[in-house]
Motif scaffolding. Structure first.
Motif, PDB file in Angstrom:
ATOM      1  N   ARG A   7       0.847  -1.196   0.000  1.00 43.46           N
ATOM      2  CA  ARG A   7       0.000   0.000   0.000  1.00 43.46           C
ATOM      3  C   ARG A   7       0.873   1.234   0.000  1.00 43.46           C
ATOM      4  O   ARG A   7       1.879   1.294   0.687  1.00 43.46           O
ATOM      5  N   ARG A   8       0.486   2.181  -0.805  1.00 48.28           N
ATOM      6  CA  ARG A   8       1.282   3.402  -0.901  1.00 48.28           C
ATOM      7  C   ARG A   8       0.526   4.552  -0.282  1.00 48.28           C
ATOM      8  O   ARG A   8      -0.697   4.627  -0.392  1.00 48.28           O
ATOM      9  N   GLY A   9       1.241   5.471   0.312  1.00 54.24           N
ATOM     10  CA  GLY A   9       0.633   6.665   0.892  1.00 54.24           C
ATOM     11  C   GLY A   9      -0.112   6.361   2.180  1.00 54.24           C
ATOM     12  O   GLY A   9      -0.117   5.245   2.686  1.00 54.24           O
ATOM     13  N   ARG A  10      -0.695   7.414   2.697  1.00 53.69           N
ATOM     14  CA  ARG A  10      -1.450   7.268   3.941  1.00 53.69           C
ATOM     15  C   ARG A  10      -2.789   6.595   3.664  1.00 53.69           C
ATOM     16  O   ARG A  10      -3.354   6.755   2.580  1.00 53.69           O
ATOM     17  N   PRO A  11      -3.317   5.878   4.657  1.00 53.66           N
ATOM     18  CA  PRO A  11      -4.644   5.287   4.464  1.00 53.66           C
ATOM     19  C   PRO A  11      -5.706   6.388   4.343  1.00 53.66           C
ATOM     20  O   PRO A  11      -5.556   7.476   4.895  1.00 53.66           O
ATOM     21  N   ARG A  12      -6.749   6.091   3.592  1.00 56.53           N
ATOM     22  CA  ARG A  12      -7.824   7.066   3.361  1.00 56.53           C
ATOM     23  C   ARG A  12      -8.557   7.362   4.670  1.00 56.53           C
ATOM     24  O   ARG A  12      -8.930   6.443   5.393  1.00 56.53           O
ATOM     25  N   ASP A  17     -14.555  13.059   4.165  1.00 60.72           N
ATOM     26  CA  ASP A  17     -15.728  13.497   3.394  1.00 60.72           C
ATOM     27  C   ASP A  17     -16.631  14.381   4.242  1.00 60.72           C
ATOM     28  O   ASP A  17     -17.056  15.448   3.803  1.00 60.72           O
ATOM     29  N   ARG A  18     -16.943  13.900   5.445  1.00 59.00           N
ATOM     30  CA  ARG A  18     -17.835  14.660   6.333  1.00 59.00           C
ATOM     31  C   ARG A  18     -17.229  16.021   6.681  1.00 59.00           C
ATOM     32  O   ARG A  18     -17.910  17.044   6.614  1.00 59.00           O
ATOM     33  N   ARG A  19     -15.951  16.031   7.047  1.00 55.11           N
ATOM     34  CA  ARG A  19     -15.308  17.298   7.420  1.00 55.11           C
ATOM     35  C   ARG A  19     -15.282  18.273   6.253  1.00 55.11           C
ATOM     36  O   ARG A  19     -15.510  19.473   6.429  1.00 55.11           O
ATOM     37  N   VAL A  47      -7.594  19.173   5.732  1.00 53.32           N
ATOM     38  CA  VAL A  47      -7.124  18.216   4.730  1.00 53.32           C
ATOM     39  C   VAL A  47      -6.295  18.964   3.690  1.00 53.32           C
ATOM     40  O   VAL A  47      -6.397  20.185   3.554  1.00 53.32           O
ATOM     41  N   GLY A  48      -5.527  18.211   2.946  1.00 59.74           N
ATOM     42  CA  GLY A  48      -4.787  18.800   1.835  1.00 59.74           C
ATOM     43  C   GLY A  48      -5.706  18.968   0.628  1.00 59.74           C
ATOM     44  O   GLY A  48      -6.731  18.291   0.511  1.00 59.74           O
ATOM     45  N   TYR A  53      -9.529  17.169  -3.922  1.00 57.54           N
ATOM     46  CA  TYR A  53      -9.663  16.946  -5.363  1.00 57.54           C
ATOM     47  C   TYR A  53      -9.839  15.465  -5.722  1.00 57.54           C
ATOM     48  O   TYR A  53     -10.326  15.162  -6.801  1.00 57.54           O
ATOM     49  N   ARG A  54      -9.468  14.555  -4.802  1.00 56.26           N
ATOM     50  CA  ARG A  54      -9.743  13.135  -5.055  1.00 56.26           C
ATOM     51  C   ARG A  54     -11.240  12.847  -4.947  1.00 56.26           C
ATOM     52  O   ARG A  54     -11.727  11.866  -5.489  1.00 56.26           O
ATOM     53  N   ARG A  55     -11.961  13.702  -4.244  1.00 57.23           N
ATOM     54  CA  ARG A  55     -13.386  13.479  -4.016  1.00 57.23           C
ATOM     55  C   ARG A  55     -14.276  14.342  -4.917  1.00 57.23           C
ATOM     56  O   ARG A  55     -15.341  13.919  -5.331  1.00 57.23           O
ATOM     57  N   TRP A  56     -13.837  15.563  -5.175  1.00 59.10           N
ATOM     58  CA  TRP A  56     -14.599  16.492  -6.022  1.00 59.10           C
ATOM     59  C   TRP A  56     -13.641  17.096  -7.036  1.00 59.10           C
ATOM     60  O   TRP A  56     -12.523  17.477  -6.702  1.00 59.10           O
ATOM     61  N   SER A  57     -14.099  17.228  -8.268  1.00 58.72           N
ATOM     62  CA  SER A  57     -13.199  17.665  -9.342  1.00 58.72           C
ATOM     63  C   SER A  57     -12.861  19.146  -9.255  1.00 58.72           C
ATOM     64  O   SER A  57     -11.882  19.586  -9.828  1.00 58.72           O
ATOM     65  N   GLY A  58     -13.663  19.925  -8.549  1.00 58.79           N
ATOM     66  CA  GLY A  58     -13.388  21.353  -8.446  1.00 58.79           C
ATOM     67  C   GLY A  58     -14.417  22.061  -7.587  1.00 58.79           C
ATOM     68  O   GLY A  58     -15.270  21.431  -6.956  1.00 58.79           O
ATOM     69  N   LYS A  59     -14.332  23.352  -7.601  1.00 62.25           N
ATOM     70  CA  LYS A  59     -15.177  24.169  -6.736  1.00 62.25           C
ATOM     71  C   LYS A  59     -16.669  23.986  -7.036  1.00 62.25           C
ATOM     72  O   LYS A  59     -17.481  23.905  -6.112  1.00 62.25           O
TER      73      LYS A  59
END
Length: 195
Positions: A7-12, A17-19, A47-48, A53-59
């Motif tokens: 596994r790469r990176g930090r766990p999800r 999402d809620r925050r 969050v970064g 952007y992994r969850r929503w493509s933009g504003k």
């Protein structure tokens, strides 16, 4: 024997999402669409921007997610035994919400942005239809008790108090106070319920 990929990176983060939605909703109320930025949402949510952007493509998508969260208000459906009593409680809740800073901002945002962006307008219509479906139980009981005619215009009964609130917020006029909920309910019952 099969090899598993490391596994790469930090766990999800399951709470991210809620925050993010809560942060976006808060900023949307405080600053409106134009003043809400992705940077500010990421900072408030802790969050970064990459997480966002992994969850929503933009504003735009983020604004719609925030608006959806705001429009998902729960409505209490009282059962006092009379239409007058039920509506007094519903209007008390509505006037209490509208009289708060957050409620005032919500009604202003809903009215202005729904007219400006068709997607927001659709979210608002869906939200209002859901609220009407929830409170239809009050009208059903009132019809069953003979307090309302069966062909009463439920949509108009439902719309008029919110219409007064939105109009007064947009024109910066004083809102009816919580103590006026019974008088508004009386006007509804004796206006719409009149035969």
């Amino acid at each position: 024997m099969s090899r598993t990929e490391p596994r790469r990176g930090r766990p999800r983060d399951p709470e991210a999402d809620r925050r993010i939605r809560e942060a976006a909703a808060g900023l949307l109320l405080e600053r409106g669409i134009d003043g809400m930025t992705v940077d500010a949402v990421a900072e408030r949510a802790g969050v970064g921007k990459a997480t966002l952007y992994r969850r929503w493509s933009g504003k735009d998508e983020l604004v719609l997610a925030a608006a959806e969260a705001l429009f998902a208000l729960e409505v209490r459906v009282p059962d006092t035994g009379t239409l007058l009593g039920d509506l007094t409680e519903v209007y008390t809740d509505l006037l209490r919400l509208a009289g708060s800073d957050e409620g005032r901002a919500f009604f202003r945002l809903a009215a202005t942005e729904a007219g400006r962006d068709p997607r927001m307008g659709e979210l608002y219509r869906i939200s209002l239809a859901g609220r009407l479906a929830e409170v239809s139980e009050i009208f059903d009981r009132a019809i069953g008790r003979g307090e309302l005619p069966p062909d009463v215009d439920r949509q108009l009964m439902f719309d008029w108090p919110a219409g007064v609130i939105v109009m007064r917020i947009l024109t910066d006029m004083p809102l009816p106070g919580v103590d006026e909920a019974a008088a508004m309910a009386h006007a509804t019952v004796h206006g719409f319920g009149a035969r």
